[in-house]
Design an enzyme around this catalytic site. Structure first.
Site, short mmCIF file in Angstrom:
data_model
loop_
_atom_site.label_atom_id
_atom_site.label_comp_id
_atom_site.label_asym_id
_atom_site.label_seq_id
_atom_site.Cartn_x
_atom_site.Cartn_y
_atom_site.Cartn_z
N SER A 63 46.50 117.99 39.75
CA SER A 63 46.66 116.45 40.26
C SER A 63 45.86 115.50 39.44
CB SER A 63 46.32 116.51 41.56
OG SER A 63 47.01 117.31 42.49
N1 SAH Z 1 45.37 121.78 43.92
C1 SAH Z 1 45.99 122.11 42.76
C2 SAH Z 1 47.28 121.48 42.56
C3 SAH Z 1 48.30 122.47 42.30
S1 SAH Z 1 49.96 122.18 42.35
C4 SAH Z 1 45.12 121.65 41.47
O1 SAH Z 1 44.11 121.21 41.71
O2 SAH Z 1 45.28 121.99 40.31
C5 SAH Z 1 50.37 122.93 43.53
C6 SAH Z 1 50.33 124.47 43.72
O3 SAH Z 1 50.77 124.86 45.08
C7 SAH Z 1 50.91 125.28 42.62
O4 SAH Z 1 50.20 126.00 42.01
C8 SAH Z 1 52.16 126.02 43.58
O5 SAH Z 1 52.34 127.35 43.04
C9 SAH Z 1 51.43 126.21 44.85
N2 SAH Z 1 52.33 126.42 45.89
C10 SAH Z 1 53.41 125.86 46.25
N3 SAH Z 1 53.83 126.39 47.44
C11 SAH Z 1 52.80 127.37 47.61
C12 SAH Z 1 52.66 128.02 49.17
N4 SAH Z 1 53.63 128.11 50.15
N5 SAH Z 1 51.54 128.60 49.15
C13 SAH Z 1 50.60 128.63 48.29
N6 SAH Z 1 50.84 127.90 47.10
C14 SAH Z 1 51.87 127.19 46.94
#
Ligand code: SAH
Length: 216
Positions: A63
């Site tokens: 993000s």
């Molecule tokens: N907090 C992260 C943002 C990553 S983007 C950071 O600081 O980098 C969102 C992430 O959510 C992705 O890696 C995606 O694979 C994950 N995601 C999506 N659906 C999910 C679920 N149901 N359970 C766990 N992770 C999930």
């Protein structure tokens, strides 16, 4: 942190975070402590402190710094808090939370990202982050209730199970909306019930799972 990245991080904090109204000293201090460039691939390290999200593989993103700061501040964390994060991704948001809270429980559904984040937490000696490889839309029942819940992927609606795993007095933040744009919703729970407020528009990758979007 190395001098070059330390300077880029300071500039990021001033230009993107403080100037846009983030005031909580705990949040600012946490962001200053976490070397964001280590959460992206080597080729992107010099861009890590820019005012945008970056790709982290598997079509996912780390993000934008301001969004991390805003979501963290909205949780009003104290040093005793246990936090649940859905969507570990690069691990950056979890790392920032872990510099303020007592313990962070973070769930990722993609194996390669889960492994990478785990290794980085070990390397940085962030021992108060607990990782899990699963569908986070069902939460982490055995470890709940949580003082704070943060969902870092966009959901079609608020998964009730996550609200159920929020302690009384707890705070939750989650992007809710369509596949392409969402509203950042803050939820607070007290003895009387649950309240929602909007923190404004945002754009996240999809939350995929039992209580969110389907795979394709
Ligand atoms: N907090 C992260 C943002 C990553 S983007 C950071 O600081 O980098 C969102 C992430 O959510 C992705 O890696 C995606 O694979 C994950 N995601 C999506 N659906 C999910 C679920 N149901 N359970 C766990 N992770 C999930």
């Amino acid at each position: 942190m190395n001098k070059k990245y330390e300077r880029l991080c300071d500039e990021m904090i001033q230009r993107q975070i403080v100037s846009r109204g983030i005031t909580d000293p705990k949040v600012i201090s946490a962001i200053r402590q976490v070397p964001r460039h280590l959460f992206v691939s080597e080729a992107l390290m010099d861009q890590a402190y820019g005012d945008f999200p970056l790709p982290i593989g598997e079509q996912q993103t780390i993000s934008q710094p301001y969004i991390v700061a805003e979501m963290t501040q909205s949780l009003a964390l104290t040093p005793d808090d246990r936090v649940l994060e859905i969507g570990t991704g690069s691990g950056y948001q979890a790392a920032v939370l872990s510099r303020i809270a007592y313990r962070v429980y973070t769930i990722e559904r993609l194996h390669s990202l889960y492994i990478k984040a785990r290794k980085l937490f070990d390397k940085l000696q962030y021992h108060n982050i607990v990782t899990r490889y699963s569908d986070g839309t069902t939460g982490w029942k055995d470890e709940g209730a949580f003082d704070a819940v943060i969902v870092t992927a966009g959901a079609p609606e608020i998964p009730q199970v996550l609200v159920d795993q929020l302690a009384v007095g707890g705070r939750m933040v989650i992007p809710v909306g369509s596949r392409y744009s969402q509203e950042l919703i803050k939820i607070t729970k007290d003895r009387k019930g649950v309240r929602q407020t909007s923190l404004g528009g945002c754009r996240f990758v999809k939350l995929i799972g039992e209580h969110a979007w389907r795979e394709s």
